[in-house]
Design a protein around this motif. Structure first.
Motif, mmCIF file in Angstrom:
data_model
loop_
_atom_site.group_PDB
_atom_site.id
_atom_site.type_symbol
_atom_site.label_atom_id
_atom_site.label_comp_id
_atom_site.label_asym_id
_atom_site.label_seq_id
_atom_site.Cartn_x
_atom_site.Cartn_y
_atom_site.Cartn_z
ATOM 1 N N GLN A 102 42.649 52.314 24.935
ATOM 2 C CA GLN A 102 43.501 51.288 24.334
ATOM 3 C C GLN A 102 43.088 49.872 24.737
ATOM 4 N N ILE A 103 42.284 49.703 25.784
ATOM 5 C CA ILE A 103 41.857 48.364 26.184
ATOM 6 C C ILE A 103 40.431 48.051 25.726
ATOM 7 N N PHE A 104 39.929 48.822 24.784
ATOM 8 C CA PHE A 104 38.537 48.667 24.353
ATOM 9 C C PHE A 104 38.236 47.252 23.869
ATOM 10 N N HIS A 105 39.110 46.653 23.095
ATOM 11 C CA HIS A 105 38.851 45.332 22.520
ATOM 12 C C HIS A 105 38.764 44.268 23.608
ATOM 13 N N PHE A 106 39.653 44.318 24.588
ATOM 14 C CA PHE A 106 39.614 43.358 25.690
ATOM 15 C C PHE A 106 38.381 43.581 26.560
ATOM 16 N N LEU A 107 38.053 44.834 26.779
ATOM 17 C CA LEU A 107 36.889 45.177 27.578
ATOM 18 C C LEU A 107 35.609 44.744 26.878
ATOM 19 N N ALA A 108 35.550 44.893 25.573
ATOM 20 C CA ALA A 108 34.369 44.467 24.812
ATOM 21 C C ALA A 108 34.189 42.949 24.897
ATOM 22 N N LEU A 109 35.265 42.202 24.823
ATOM 23 C CA LEU A 109 35.181 40.744 24.945
ATOM 24 C C LEU A 109 34.691 40.354 26.339
ATOM 25 N N PHE A 110 35.247 40.955 27.366
ATOM 26 C CA PHE A 110 34.824 40.697 28.741
ATOM 27 C C PHE A 110 33.351 41.039 28.915
ATOM 28 N N TYR A 111 32.928 42.158 28.362
ATOM 29 C CA TYR A 111 31.543 42.608 28.501
ATOM 30 C C TYR A 111 30.573 41.640 27.820
ATOM 31 N N VAL A 112 30.905 41.168 26.641
ATOM 32 C CA VAL A 112 30.034 40.239 25.923
ATOM 33 C C VAL A 112 29.920 38.920 26.685
ATOM 34 N N ILE A 113 31.019 38.446 27.243
ATOM 35 C CA ILE A 113 30.978 37.212 28.037
ATOM 36 C C ILE A 113 30.103 37.412 29.274
ATOM 37 N N ALA A 114 30.254 38.549 29.950
ATOM 38 C CA ALA A 114 29.433 38.834 31.128
ATOM 39 C C ALA A 114 27.955 38.947 30.756
ATOM 40 N N LEU A 115 27.649 39.556 29.611
ATOM 41 C CA LEU A 115 26.264 39.635 29.150
ATOM 42 C C LEU A 115 25.677 38.253 28.891
ATOM 43 N N MET A 116 26.435 37.392 28.248
ATOM 44 C CA MET A 116 25.956 36.044 27.965
ATOM 45 C C MET A 116 25.656 35.290 29.259
ATOM 46 N N ILE A 117 26.530 35.409 30.230
ATOM 47 C CA ILE A 117 26.307 34.733 31.513
ATOM 48 C C ILE A 117 25.064 35.294 32.193
ATOM 49 N N GLY A 118 24.927 36.607 32.207
ATOM 50 C CA GLY A 118 23.764 37.225 32.831
ATOM 51 C C GLY A 118 22.460 36.827 32.171
ATOM 52 N N PHE A 119 22.429 36.829 30.853
ATOM 53 C CA PHE A 119 21.206 36.449 30.153
ATOM 54 C C PHE A 119 20.897 34.962 30.308
ATOM 55 N N MET A 120 21.929 34.128 30.430
ATOM 56 C CA MET A 120 21.688 32.713 30.691
ATOM 57 C C MET A 120 21.080 32.520 32.070
ATOM 58 N N VAL A 121 21.558 33.259 33.059
ATOM 59 C CA VAL A 121 20.975 33.172 34.403
ATOM 60 C C VAL A 121 19.511 33.582 34.368
ATOM 61 N N ILE A 122 19.209 34.680 33.680
ATOM 62 C CA ILE A 122 17.825 35.135 33.591
ATOM 63 C C ILE A 122 16.954 34.116 32.855
ATOM 64 N N SER A 123 17.437 33.576 31.761
ATOM 65 C CA SER A 123 16.614 32.638 30.993
ATOM 66 C C SER A 123 16.389 31.338 31.754
ATOM 67 N N PHE A 124 17.391 30.830 32.460
ATOM 68 C CA PHE A 124 17.195 29.612 33.234
ATOM 69 C C PHE A 124 16.329 29.854 34.456
ATOM 70 N N THR A 125 16.369 31.052 34.989
ATOM 71 C CA THR A 125 15.569 31.365 36.163
ATOM 72 C C THR A 125 14.101 31.530 35.811
ATOM 73 N N MET A 126 13.807 32.151 34.679
ATOM 74 C CA MET A 126 12.428 32.461 34.328
ATOM 75 C C MET A 126 11.747 31.390 33.463
ATOM 76 N N ARG A 127 12.394 30.283 33.218
ATOM 77 C CA ARG A 127 11.755 29.247 32.400
ATOM 78 C C ARG A 127 10.563 28.665 33.153
ATOM 79 N N LYS A 128 9.662 28.098 32.410
ATOM 80 C CA LYS A 128 8.456 27.491 32.999
ATOM 81 C C LYS A 128 8.850 26.264 33.800
#
Length: 108
Positions: free
Chosen positions: A81-107
């Motif tokens: 029953q909490i799938f929709h809230f969990l999906a929103l939280f997960y997408v936000i966490a993914l965006m933050i994680g990928f931003m950390v990786i992209s800023f870390t690995m930039r030239k």
């Protein structure tokens, strides 16, 4: 809309598979072979140190994203029953994680 048991099981399997892939990538980023290849491409000692730090940080972030992915899959199966809230939280966490990786690995 609440997930049925069958759909929740499919979501769990997909999340578990994706989480394992993220974790394998994270462990690869933290491996000595990968870190050595990052360091070899740099000329001065400071760049080598930063490259190794970046590789380790990316590995830790990818491993964390993998663990979060598996956790979200389990929570979806246990509490559908909490799938929709969990999906929103997960997408936000993914965006933050990928931003950390992209800023870390930039030239630099």
């Amino acid at each position: 809309m609440i997930l049925t048991d069958e759909k929740a099981l499919v979501v769990l399997i997909c999340f578990a598979a994706a989480g394992l892939v993220f974790m394998v990538c994270g462990f690869y980023f933290m491996s000595e072979g990968f870190l050595n290849s990052l360091k070899e491409s740099r000329k001065d000692e400071e760049s080598r140190r930063l490259a190794e730090y970046s590789g380790r940080l990316c590995g830790q972030v990818a491993t964390g994203i993998g663990a979060l992915t598996i956790f979200c899959g389990i929570m979806t199966k246990v509490f559908p029953q909490i799938f929709h809230f969990l999906a929103l939280f997960y997408v936000i966490a993914l965006m933050i994680g990928f931003m950390v990786i992209s800023f870390t690995m930039r030239k630099r």
